[in-house]
Design an enzyme around this catalytic site. Structure first.
Site, short mmCIF file in Angstrom:
data_model
loop_
_atom_site.label_atom_id
_atom_site.label_comp_id
_atom_site.label_asym_id
_atom_site.label_seq_id
_atom_site.Cartn_x
_atom_site.Cartn_y
_atom_site.Cartn_z
CD1 TRP A 1 -2.97 0.95 0.05
CD2 TRP A 1 -2.80 1.50 2.21
NE1 TRP A 1 -4.07 1.71 0.38
CE2 TRP A 1 -4.00 2.06 1.70
CE3 TRP A 1 -2.49 1.71 3.56
CZ2 TRP A 1 -4.88 2.82 2.48
CZ3 TRP A 1 -3.37 2.46 4.34
CH2 TRP A 1 -4.54 3.00 3.79
C1 LIG Z 1 -7.15 6.35 2.68
C2 LIG Z 1 -8.01 6.54 3.89
C3 LIG Z 1 -8.24 7.81 4.37
C4 LIG Z 1 -9.02 8.01 5.49
N1 LIG Z 1 -9.13 9.28 5.94
C5 LIG Z 1 -9.71 9.51 7.13
C6 LIG Z 1 -9.63 10.81 7.72
O1 LIG Z 1 -9.05 11.73 7.14
N2 LIG Z 1 -10.20 10.99 8.93
C7 LIG Z 1 -10.82 9.99 9.60
O2 LIG Z 1 -11.28 10.23 10.71
N3 LIG Z 1 -10.93 8.74 9.06
C8 LIG Z 1 -10.37 8.47 7.85
N4 LIG Z 1 -10.40 7.20 7.31
C9 LIG Z 1 -11.29 6.19 7.91
C10 LIG Z 1 -10.73 5.42 9.10
O3 LIG Z 1 -9.45 5.00 8.80
C11 LIG Z 1 -11.63 4.24 9.40
O4 LIG Z 1 -12.92 4.72 9.57
C12 LIG Z 1 -11.26 3.45 10.65
O5 LIG Z 1 -9.91 3.09 10.63
C13 LIG Z 1 -12.11 2.19 10.79
O6 LIG Z 1 -11.77 1.53 11.98
P1 LIG Z 1 -11.92 -0.04 12.16
O7 LIG Z 1 -11.46 -0.35 13.52
O8 LIG Z 1 -13.27 -0.47 11.77
O9 LIG Z 1 -10.93 -0.69 11.06
P2 LIG Z 1 -9.34 -0.66 10.99
O10 LIG Z 1 -8.80 0.56 11.62
O11 LIG Z 1 -8.99 -0.93 9.58
O12 LIG Z 1 -8.89 -1.91 11.88
C14 LIG Z 1 -9.09 -3.25 11.54
C15 LIG Z 1 -8.07 -4.10 12.27
O13 LIG Z 1 -8.39 -5.49 12.19
C16 LIG Z 1 -7.24 -6.23 11.87
N5 LIG Z 1 -7.67 -7.48 11.22
C17 LIG Z 1 -8.24 -7.60 10.00
N6 LIG Z 1 -8.53 -8.89 9.76
C18 LIG Z 1 -8.16 -9.59 10.85
C19 LIG Z 1 -8.21 -10.97 11.19
N7 LIG Z 1 -8.71 -11.88 10.35
N8 LIG Z 1 -7.74 -11.36 12.39
C20 LIG Z 1 -7.22 -10.43 13.26
N9 LIG Z 1 -7.15 -9.13 12.98
C21 LIG Z 1 -7.62 -8.70 11.79
C22 LIG Z 1 -6.45 -5.30 10.99
O14 LIG Z 1 -5.10 -5.69 10.90
C23 LIG Z 1 -6.67 -3.97 11.69
O15 LIG Z 1 -5.76 -3.76 12.72
C24 LIG Z 1 -9.63 6.94 6.16
C25 LIG Z 1 -9.41 5.64 5.68
C26 LIG Z 1 -8.60 5.45 4.56
C27 LIG Z 1 -8.32 4.05 4.08
S1 SF4 Z 2 5.01 -1.67 5.39
FE1 SF4 Z 2 6.29 -1.35 3.57
S2 SF4 Z 2 6.06 -3.23 2.36
FE2 SF4 Z 2 4.44 -3.22 3.88
S3 SF4 Z 2 2.70 -2.33 2.77
FE3 SF4 Z 2 3.71 -0.66 3.87
S4 SF4 Z 2 5.16 0.19 2.39
FE4 SF4 Z 2 4.53 -1.80 1.60
#
Ligand SMILES: Cc1cc2nc3c(=O)[nH]c(=O)nc-3n(C[C@H](O)[C@H](O)[C@H](O)COP(=O)(O)OP(=O)(O)OC[C@H]3O[C@@H](n4cnc5c(N)ncnc54)[C@H](O)[C@@H]3O)c2cc1C
Ligand code: SF4
Ligand code: SF4
Lengths: 160, 636
Positions: free
Chosen positions: A43
């Site tokens: 990513w």
């Molecule tokens: C490009 C981008 C820009 C964004 N911009 C903003 C912003 O400007 N401001 C804002 O407030 N929000 C923003 N967001 C949104 C925010 O990131 C999400 O709303 C938030 O992170 C969701 O939280 P979550 O806990 O549901 O998921 P996540 O934070 O994604 O957490 C999921 C977790 O579960 C773990 N996991 C997944 N599968 C498994 C498995 N099978 N077993 C064990 N662990 C697992 C992952 O490794 C991760 O740690 C953005 C998101 C993105 C991608």
């Molecule tokens: S930690 Fe490094 S190798 Fe892994 S997804 Fe991020 S940039 Fe790519």
């Protein structure tokens, strides 16, 4: 954009392996150094780049849409609490340093340990409040918003 | 295969996935359960996991009641209009009334929040967004979670939830494997909070080859929150409500700060404003209640995100692309130019890399935008996820069954993307939901609801066999061929993912079909997905533990996709033009579909049942659009 590792800088310490959220930085068994095993699941989050103590990891824009000859490098310093970026364009016209803070407190020092705060009362447990609430919601004496306090109702149907 | 079985017993609160939702849950659980055993199982490393791994430049959900900026109900109304009426207003109100307390804590923990030098209040990017230097957002919240948790198990891919054998439909923990050692991990727990995030890579991405990792939501967002919950028989809601993002082309760099703070705007390829001309026809599709540009202009009522996408997509399809972001004006101001770049470095570095590689300097050139492939998630401008109970003091009876954020499986909670009907929670709202779920989980245990949980060894052994089967398949059939990846007995996870993406793209409204589908296509999609799932069950092969991780991520994506197909088929209308179109029902239909969709997949048979759930709206006493309530608030 996908990462790659400079052979001469990497010492195989494994920090990048430990941090990569995509599990794609692995140690090559022959060279005993790290490399990106699955660039199409990268990513370009730079987590590994920031974690490498020897600055051995860099990024080369995805082959399918990024021409060669650019550079976006980074140094992250938890002690100083800053991150420094340098962006260099392919045509060399832009060469930019950008600096940003990453924390305002000595790293990790201001995060409370909830194991050592007084346990909540039964009244708090029965309420809708979370830790540090209501104080932290408005940082004044105001309470938690409820439907009642805000003069609201929940009604079934079509409202716009 | 000699992998050890490692059992962690006697857990009270198990947090599965510690992104923003999971770290909030682990942190808060300690307060309500001083003596409880709190454990995190995370597939990566919680210091840099989830959607916030590379940081964020804004917190997109902050009310600012402290500065008299907004009330929770204002945010509910905003999310409601943005999602064309379809939100769980009880859950949103609840999140919004607590979210500021999370943000104030972040500041105290050292997260650099920008301040408006004139007012002293947080620097607003837009009405709900505040600007931060958030490169270390994730490590900071991870620190808080680590302080609260008894144990953090990093690099555990959780594959299944464990179910209690004393009481039907009650959770009893989870199982998975260690992505490094390969060992089998069993977590026996009284409650489980699933916060394993949303789903990228379900639809064919626009990027190809090496660039396929450049997706908008992180490539490691494997839909595990949905896969785990669906497998356990939890009811899901709004799974048809997948999102399409208008973003900078190829890099998918965010546009929020550009539109809101830098005041940039879009044009078609010929330098013309294009949005407004699509609105009259669109208004006929969705009704004046949902699209009224004049009223929006007067009152700053937002035009729903999907409808703006619709104008974008229509203009491109009419042959007047590319759509560009007009940055050349704003970027003449060096301060704004710097913000524009920091915005990427803080959360989507790849966009900066791309501009550096292609010599795109937005000061001298207006960069191209694109609409992304669809994503399935529940915390951005969309609301996929589990059907959860709301809080006692807000929720109507249909939305309340005892414990806040509890799914329809007892003892099983959700947060962030896992919870359905709660769009616009973003990072801060997801963290807040984790806190709410944690308090409720502790209460569930204290109320004695988790007594007598029992998991048989047979259940544990059955799961173990299932987990490692892909390695076994590889071992058995690999030597039948000379070399390479083409084998008549199996496919590898990448091949399976490619097949999934192709079918979802073509049959469930991806980019190559301009987001259009219909009942015929969806039914073919369901059929092909069933075959893919059969191939997964009988012939997915993993050469090593890393591929085993990819195999299970694929399984969770398949389960998520099936729910998307079922829900999309069920809702016979086009509710969100610009996110997707039902070609056979091109209009929004409030008479029949002003409802939430709820599904359940029977864990034994795999059969789906679909139902409609009523929509409750927050209305003011006089239904005066909130005026009276505001006055009341002011008077206080
Ligand atoms: C490009 C981008 C820009 C964004 N911009 C903003 C912003 O400007 N401001 C804002 O407030 N929000 C923003 N967001 C949104 C925010 O990131 C999400 O709303 C938030 O992170 C969701 O939280 P979550 O806990 O549901 O998921 P996540 O934070 O994604 O957490 C999921 C977790 O579960 C773990 N996991 C997944 N599968 C498994 C498995 N099978 N077993 C064990 N662990 C697992 C992952 O490794 C991760 O740690 C953005 C998101 C993105 C991608
Ligand atoms: S930690 Fe490094 S190798 Fe892994 S997804 Fe991020 S940039 Fe790519
Ligand atoms: S962190 Fe750097 S030095 Fe250590 S293994 Fe990775 S690339 Fe090599």
């Amino acid at each position: 954009m996908p990462t790659f590792v400079y052979m001469t800088r990497c010492d195989g310490c494994g920090h990048c392996v430990d941090i990569c959220p995509s599990d794609i930085m692995h140690i090559d068994e022959v060279n005993r150094r790290a490399y990106n095993i699955e660039p199409n699941m990268c990513w370009e989050c730079y987590s590994c780049v920031k974690a490498c103590p020897h600055h051995a990891i860099d990024v080369r824009g995805y082959a399918d849409f990024a021409p060669l000859g650019h550079s976006v490098r980074v140094r992250r310093d938890e002690e100083k609490g800053v991150i420094a970026w340098r962006i260099i364009f392919r045509n060399g016209k832009k060469d930019w340093d950008l600096l940003a803070p990453i924390t305002t407190k000595p790293w990790g020092s201001a995060i409370p340990n909830l194991k050592s705060v007084p346990a909540p009362s039964q009244e708090q447990r029965d309420s809708q409040l979370l830790y540090n609430e209501p104080k932290y919601i408005r940082l004044d004496d105001g309470g938690l918003h409820t439907l009642e306090s805000n003069g609201l109702k929940m009604k079934e149907g079509v409202y716009y | 295969m000699a992998y050890d079985t490692i059992v962690e017993d006697g857990i009270d609160v198990l947090v599965v996935g510690a992104g923003l939702g999971g770290t909030g849950a682990a942190f808060e659980a300690r307060y309500w359960g001083p003596n409880k055993k709190i454990v995190i199982a995370e597939k990566a490393n919680i210091d840099r996991s989830g959607a916030v791994a590379q940081g964020l430049y804004a917190i997109n959900c902050y009310m600012g009641t402290r500065w008299g900026e907004n009330n929770p109900e204002d945010h509910v109304r905003y999310a409601r209009i943005d999602l064309m009426g379809m939100v769980r207003e009880d859950l949103l109100f609840d999140m919004a009334r607590h979210v500021d307390s999370a943000v104030h804590q972040f500041e105290e923990w050292g997260l650099p929040l920008m301040r408006n030098p004139k007012t002293g209040a947080y620097q607003r990017e837009g009405r709900w967004q505040i600007m931060i230097h958030g490169e270390s957002y994730k490590p900071i919240v991870a620190e808080a979670a680590k302080k609260s948790a008894d144990k953090v198990f990093n690099r555990i891919c959780v594959t299944h939830l464990l179910m209690d054998e004393t009481k039907e439909n009650r959770v009893a923990g989870a199982v998975g494997f260690n992505v490094r050692t390969g060992n089998y991990h069993v977590f026996k727990s009284k409650t489980v909070i699933v916060a394993a995030g949303g789903a990228s890579n379900i639809y064919k991405p626009r990027s190809v080859g090496e660039g396929a990792g450049r997706v908008w939501y992180a490539p490691w967002s494997s839909g595990s929150a949905y896969g785990l919950l669906i497998q356990a028989g939890a009811k899901m809601t709004q799974m048809e409500n997948r999102i399409v993002l208008a973003r900078f082309k190829d890099g998918y760099g965010p546009v929020g700060a550009y539109f809101l703070h830098l005041k940039t705007y879009t044009q078609n390829g010929y330098g013309e404003e294009y949005e407004s001309k699509w609105f009259p026809a669109l208004q006929e599709m969705v009704g004046k209640e949902y699209l009224d540009p004049e009223a929006s202009h007067r009152t700053h009522r937002p035009i729903p995100t999907c409808l703006r996408n619709h104008a974008f997509i229509s203009e491109v399809n009419a042959g007047r692309g590319p759509i560009r972001m007009v940055t050349m004006e704003a970027f003449q101001d060096p301060h704004l130019e710097e913000i524009g770049w920091h915005n990427f470095l803080g959360m989507t570095v790849g966009q900066a890399v791309l501009w550096a590689a292609t010599d795109v300097d937005p000061k001298y050139e207006n960069p191209e935008l694109t609409t992304s492939e669809p994503y399935v998630m529940g915390s951005h401008a969309t609301g996929c996820g589990a059907w959860c109970s709301g809080p006692e003091d807000v929720s109507p009876p249909e939305y309340f069954w005892g414990y806040n954020r509890m799914t329809t499986v007892e003892g099983l909670f959700g947060a962030g993307d896992a919870v359905g009907g709660t769009p616009h929670a973003f990072s801060s709202g997801s963290f807040t939901e984790g806190r709410l779920a944690a308090k409720a989980a502790c209460k569930y245990i204290d109320d004695g609801k988790a007594e007598g949980i029992n998991v048989s060894d047979a259940q544990i052994e059955k799961r173990k066999k299932q987990i490692y089967k892909p390695l076994e398949t590889y071992r058995i059939y690999r030597n039948e061929i000379v070399a390479g990846t083409v084998n008549p007995h199996y496919i590898n996870p990448r091949q399976g993912l490619d097949r999934l993406q192709k079918l979802m793209d073509e049959y469930a409204g991806g980019v190559t079909v301009s987001y259009v589908t219909n009942d015929k296509l969806l039914n073919i999609g369901l059929h092909k997905l069933k075959l893919l799932d059969e191939d997964w069950e009988n012939g997915i092969a993993a050469e090593n533990i890393h591929e085993l991780l990819r195999a299970w991520e694929l399984k969770h994506r398949i389960l998520t996709s099936e729910a998307v197909l079922q829900h999309t088929l069920f809702r016979e209308e086009t509710r969100w033009p610009g996110y997707y179109y039902r070609g056979d029902f091109m209009k929004l239909d409030d008479k029949n579909w002003h409802v939430l969709t709820v599904s359940r997949r029977d864990p034994e048979t795999g059969e789906y049942t679909m139902e409609k759930a009523p929509l409750y709206h927050i209305v003011d006493d006089e239904e005066d659009g909130g005026k009276k309530a505001k006055e009341k608030e002011k008077a206080k």
